[in-house]
Write a protein that holds these residues in place. Structure first.
Motif, PDB file in Angstrom:
ATOM      1  N   LYS A 126       0.824  -1.355  -0.067  1.00 55.42           N
ATOM      2  CA  LYS A 126      -0.250   0.084  -0.319  1.00 55.42           C
ATOM      3  C   LYS A 126       0.728   1.167   0.020  1.00 55.42           C
ATOM      4  O   LYS A 126       0.608   1.937  -0.552  1.00 55.42           O
ATOM      5  CB  LYS A 126      -1.073   0.490   1.406  1.00 55.42           C
ATOM      6  CG  LYS A 126      -2.211  -1.531   0.862  1.00 55.42           C
ATOM      7  CD  LYS A 126      -2.795  -1.024   2.129  1.00 55.42           C
ATOM      8  CE  LYS A 126      -3.786  -2.132   2.354  1.00 55.42           C
ATOM      9  NZ  LYS A 126      -4.120  -2.485   3.435  1.00 55.42           N
ATOM     10  N   VAL A 127       2.041   1.533   1.190  1.00 53.06           N
ATOM     11  CA  VAL A 127       3.270   2.223   0.365  1.00 53.06           C
ATOM     12  C   VAL A 127       3.670   2.283  -0.077  1.00 53.06           C
ATOM     13  O   VAL A 127       4.404   3.792  -0.987  1.00 53.06           O
ATOM     14  CB  VAL A 127       3.445   2.478   1.781  1.00 53.06           C
ATOM     15  CG1 VAL A 127       4.672   3.620   2.173  1.00 53.06           C
ATOM     16  CG2 VAL A 127       2.928   2.115   3.093  1.00 53.06           C
TER      17      VAL A 127
ATOM     18  N   TYR B  83       8.439   3.929   1.194  1.00 53.22           N
ATOM     19  CA  TYR B  83       8.518   2.879   2.698  1.00 53.22           C
ATOM     20  C   TYR B  83      10.540   3.443   3.933  1.00 53.22           C
ATOM     21  O   TYR B  83      10.474   3.484   4.012  1.00 53.22           O
ATOM     22  CB  TYR B  83       8.028   1.792   2.494  1.00 53.22           C
ATOM     23  CG  TYR B  83       8.436   1.170   3.656  1.00 53.22           C
ATOM     24  CD1 TYR B  83       7.395   0.837   4.688  1.00 53.22           C
ATOM     25  CD2 TYR B  83       9.275   0.209   4.041  1.00 53.22           C
ATOM     26  CE1 TYR B  83       7.612   0.137   6.214  1.00 53.22           C
ATOM     27  CE2 TYR B  83      10.016  -0.465   4.974  1.00 53.22           C
ATOM     28  CZ  TYR B  83       9.183  -0.109   6.642  1.00 53.22           C
ATOM     29  OH  TYR B  83       9.209  -1.197   7.412  1.00 53.22           O
ATOM     30  N   LEU B  84      11.111   3.006   2.363  1.00 55.73           N
ATOM     31  CA  LEU B  84      12.394   3.134   2.127  1.00 55.73           C
ATOM     32  C   LEU B  84      12.996   5.018   3.089  1.00 55.73           C
ATOM     33  O   LEU B  84      13.809   4.940   3.782  1.00 55.73           O
ATOM     34  CB  LEU B  84      13.231   3.490   1.493  1.00 55.73           C
ATOM     35  CG  LEU B  84      13.813   2.078   1.116  1.00 55.73           C
ATOM     36  CD1 LEU B  84      13.948   1.476  -0.117  1.00 55.73           C
ATOM     37  CD2 LEU B  84      14.306   1.448   2.149  1.00 55.73           C
ATOM     38  N   LEU B  85      12.045   5.713   2.069  1.00 50.36           N
ATOM     39  CA  LEU B  85      12.350   7.130   2.194  1.00 50.36           C
ATOM     40  C   LEU B  85      11.666   7.676   3.404  1.00 50.36           C
ATOM     41  O   LEU B  85      11.591   9.057   3.654  1.00 50.36           O
ATOM     42  CB  LEU B  85      11.914   7.713   1.083  1.00 50.36           C
ATOM     43  CG  LEU B  85      12.760   7.767  -0.279  1.00 50.36           C
ATOM     44  CD1 LEU B  85      11.759   8.514  -1.205  1.00 50.36           C
ATOM     45  CD2 LEU B  85      14.320   8.582   0.322  1.00 50.36           C
ATOM     46  N   THR B  86      10.526   7.118   3.843  1.00 51.33           N
ATOM     47  CA  THR B  86      10.428   7.837   5.339  1.00 51.33           C
ATOM     48  C   THR B  86      11.254   6.656   6.302  1.00 51.33           C
ATOM     49  O   THR B  86      11.328   7.244   7.756  1.00 51.33           O
ATOM     50  CB  THR B  86       8.979   6.852   5.493  1.00 51.33           C
ATOM     51  OG1 THR B  86       8.176   7.097   4.773  1.00 51.33           O
ATOM     52  CG2 THR B  86       8.360   6.902   6.837  1.00 51.33           C
ATOM     53  N   MET B  87      11.683   5.708   6.396  1.00 46.70           N
ATOM     54  CA  MET B  87      12.368   4.729   7.610  1.00 46.70           C
ATOM     55  C   MET B  87      14.166   5.113   7.128  1.00 46.70           C
ATOM     56  O   MET B  87      14.541   5.858   8.529  1.00 46.70           O
ATOM     57  CB  MET B  87      12.318   3.496   6.533  1.00 46.70           C
ATOM     58  CG  MET B  87      11.215   2.297   7.574  1.00 46.70           C
ATOM     59  SD  MET B  87      10.397   2.738   8.919  1.00 46.70           S
ATOM     60  CE  MET B  87      10.900   1.773   9.630  1.00 46.70           C
TER      61      MET B  87
ATOM     62  N   GLU C 281       9.504   2.430  -8.688  1.00 44.23           N
ATOM     63  CA  GLU C 281       8.077   2.432  -7.410  1.00 44.23           C
ATOM     64  C   GLU C 281       7.611   1.038  -8.135  1.00 44.23           C
ATOM     65  O   GLU C 281       7.767   1.128  -9.126  1.00 44.23           O
ATOM     66  CB  GLU C 281       7.460   3.511  -6.883  1.00 44.23           C
ATOM     67  CG  GLU C 281       6.341   2.769  -6.039  1.00 44.23           C
ATOM     68  CD  GLU C 281       6.905   2.751  -5.520  1.00 44.23           C
ATOM     69  OE1 GLU C 281       6.959   0.972  -4.939  1.00 44.23           O
ATOM     70  OE2 GLU C 281       6.857   2.992  -4.249  1.00 44.23           O
ATOM     71  N   THR C 282       8.139  -0.016  -7.772  1.00 47.26           N
ATOM     72  CA  THR C 282       8.079  -1.185  -8.203  1.00 47.26           C
ATOM     73  C   THR C 282       6.881  -1.827  -7.796  1.00 47.26           C
ATOM     74  O   THR C 282       5.357  -2.325  -8.018  1.00 47.26           O
ATOM     75  CB  THR C 282       8.737  -2.179  -7.614  1.00 47.26           C
ATOM     76  OG1 THR C 282       8.557  -2.412  -6.594  1.00 47.26           O
ATOM     77  CG2 THR C 282       9.466  -2.208  -8.946  1.00 47.26           C
ATOM     78  N   SER C 283       5.602  -1.267  -7.113  1.00 48.19           N
ATOM     79  CA  SER C 283       4.681  -1.484  -6.122  1.00 48.19           C
ATOM     80  C   SER C 283       3.116  -1.340  -6.725  1.00 48.19           C
ATOM     81  O   SER C 283       3.255  -0.116  -7.248  1.00 48.19           O
ATOM     82  CB  SER C 283       4.594  -1.022  -4.975  1.00 48.19           C
ATOM     83  OG  SER C 283       3.423  -1.125  -3.626  1.00 48.19           O
TER      84      SER C 283
END
Length: 470
Positions: A316-317, A322-326, A443-445
């Motif tokens: 979903k994210v 996700y990586l750029l948040t963590m 982005e592959t999601s």
């Protein structure tokens, strides 16, 4: 009919559908648990090893890095073995090597023998990181596949968590820490006897009827099994790309850069350095033995939680977001750690010790919880089908090669430039990792593998390239 044929046909007799998938996932996931346990336990065991054998920083680095060196060899050499023996029997062999390595580590009379034993465990660890996700992906139905592969990664971090837990309970009894690895290894080795062989491997060996029987039992109905068998046969008949194709084809180069680079940054940002050496680092900084083990143990628990949460929200994210948040959060934790350790002689106040523990746990959770959830997913998605297995090997090689470099240099780097500057070095590298994700990682999601391949072919793979085309 050969022995493997008989055992494959009769494996887990009576189980079908979801029940069989559950058994497959539980037994195969033990390989991930062993992966995490054997790489994590050395961090705690070094405290007792250092006292018993009177070894210095370089010897500790050799003991720690031996498992990584073995994993580097194991992940490269596993493919031909599993292609020849089958995924099931190759995994049984991995379990046997885990047993031998654990027993030899526990009974070691010297550091030299321990280094060899850890190298054996590394062979098994590297092999497990390659064979077991492939086995799970090839046996389980498509609707369970993503969950099962992420479950393997979850079991890896759970193994690290168990390593610190047992290390805390056992104190300096490092031989027992190594011996406990025998139990899940034996279960993995014996458990694989009752599991079915990969239907993909059976088709590659022209044993299509056996493959159909296994697909029917795992899928629960023959019609869908026959449809899937036709798809497998079509793919099996297609030519596979060579190493030359992967490394010299210009339009594939962006995928190679991303697969190699994301695995590299997952290691050189320091997470495994902290996992391996956190107890030693904290002990040398003035923490008690108990605190030196409990602090990274808390980090391991939080890594487990963030990995589980990440696996549930990653689709979903999105991988990039996700990586750029963590990762930026882990940079802040490293900067604060460097500031706390700067100029210190180990005489920390209670408040400073608490802040060190909080930052250490936050760093482990954000860095490991970020890269751990994403790297194997990204690597499995960016390469086209005809070179995907070789592309995954590139990513695995990068992961273990840089893991080896980090494990061989961490304590020496700290000895030369100090703990505070070492934290800041990892912080700077983490900033570079953020920039790499921003400019290089697509982005592959939510996108099909064919869409990703189409972007590769039309030079729209990198985020910056995609922006220029709009």
């Amino acid at each position: 009919m050969n022995t493997n044929s008989v055992s494959s046909a009769s494996a887990c007799k009576g189980l079908t559908g979801g029940a069989l998938v559950a058994v497959i996932s539980v037994i195969a996931a033990l390989g991930g648990l062993l992966f995490g346990y054997d790489t994590g336990i050395i961090g705690v065991a070094l405290l007792g090893l250092g006292d018993d054998f009177q070894i210095g920083a370089q010897s500790k680095e050799l003991v720690t890095s031996a498992i990584v060196a073995g994993a580097l060899v194991g992940c490269i050499g596993t493919g031909p073995i599993s292609d020849r023996l089958g995924r099931r029997r190759a995994t049984m062999l991995v379990g046997l090597v885990f047993v031998i390595g654990s027993l030899l580590s526990a009974a070691t009379p010297s550091i030299a023998v321990l280094i060899f034993a850890r190298f054996l465990l590394g062979l098994a660890t590297g092999s497990a990181s390659q064979i077991i996700p492939v086995y799970i992906a090839e046996v389980t139905p498509p609707k369970y596949r993503g969950t099962m592969v992420v479950m393997f990664q979850f079991m890896v971090v759970l193994g690290i968590c168990f390593a610190y837990l047992w290390g805390y309970i056992l104190g300096h009894a490092w031989r027992w820490m190594f011996f406990l690895g025998v139990i899940p290894a034996a279960i993995l080795m014996i458990g694989m006897i009752v599991l079915p062989e990969s239907p993909r491997w059976l088709v590659s060996k022209k044993r299509n009827e056996e493959a159909l029987g296994i697909l029917t039992r795992v899928r629960g109905e023959e019609a869908s099994a026959r449809d899937e068998l036709k798809e497998i046969e079509q793919v099996a008949n297609q030519p596979q790309g060579s190493w030359k194709d992967l490394l010299s084809t210009k339009w594939l180069r962006p995928a190679v850069i991303v697969g190699f680079g994301i695995a590299m940054f997952s290691q050189i940002t320091g997470n495994n350095a902290i996992i391996y050496y956190a107890p030693t680092i904290l002990h040398d900084a003035g923490f008690s033995d108990t605190a030196s083990v409990l602090a990274p143990a808390g980090g391991a628990v939080l890594i487990t939680i963030t990995t589980l949460v990440g696996s549930l929200i990653i689709d979903k994210v999105g991988r990039r977001r996700y990586l750029l948040t963590m990762i930026p959060g882990s940079v802040i934790a490293l900067v604060i750690l460097g500031w706390l350790f700067h100029g210190s002689t180990g005489d920390f106040s209670t408040a400073q010790q608490s802040l060190i523990v909080v930052c250490l746990i936050a760093y482990l959770a954000l860095n490991c919880g970020g890269f751990g959830v994403c790297i194997w997913l990204i690597i499995s998605e960016v390469f086209p089908l005809y070179v995907r297995s070789k592309g995954a090997s590139i990513g695995a090689f990068s992961h273990w090669a840089f893991n080896l470099i980090v494990s061989l240099t961490t304590l020496s780097m700290i000895a030369h430039i100090g703990l505070s500057y070492a934290m800041w070095v990892y912080a700077v590298i983490s900033v570079l990792a953020v920039l790499f994700v921003i400019f290089m990682v697509p982005e592959t999601s939510g996108r099909s593998l064919e869409e990703i391949e189409n972007d590769l072919r039309h030079h729209r793979f990198f985020p910056s390239s995609k922006k220029r085309t709009h």
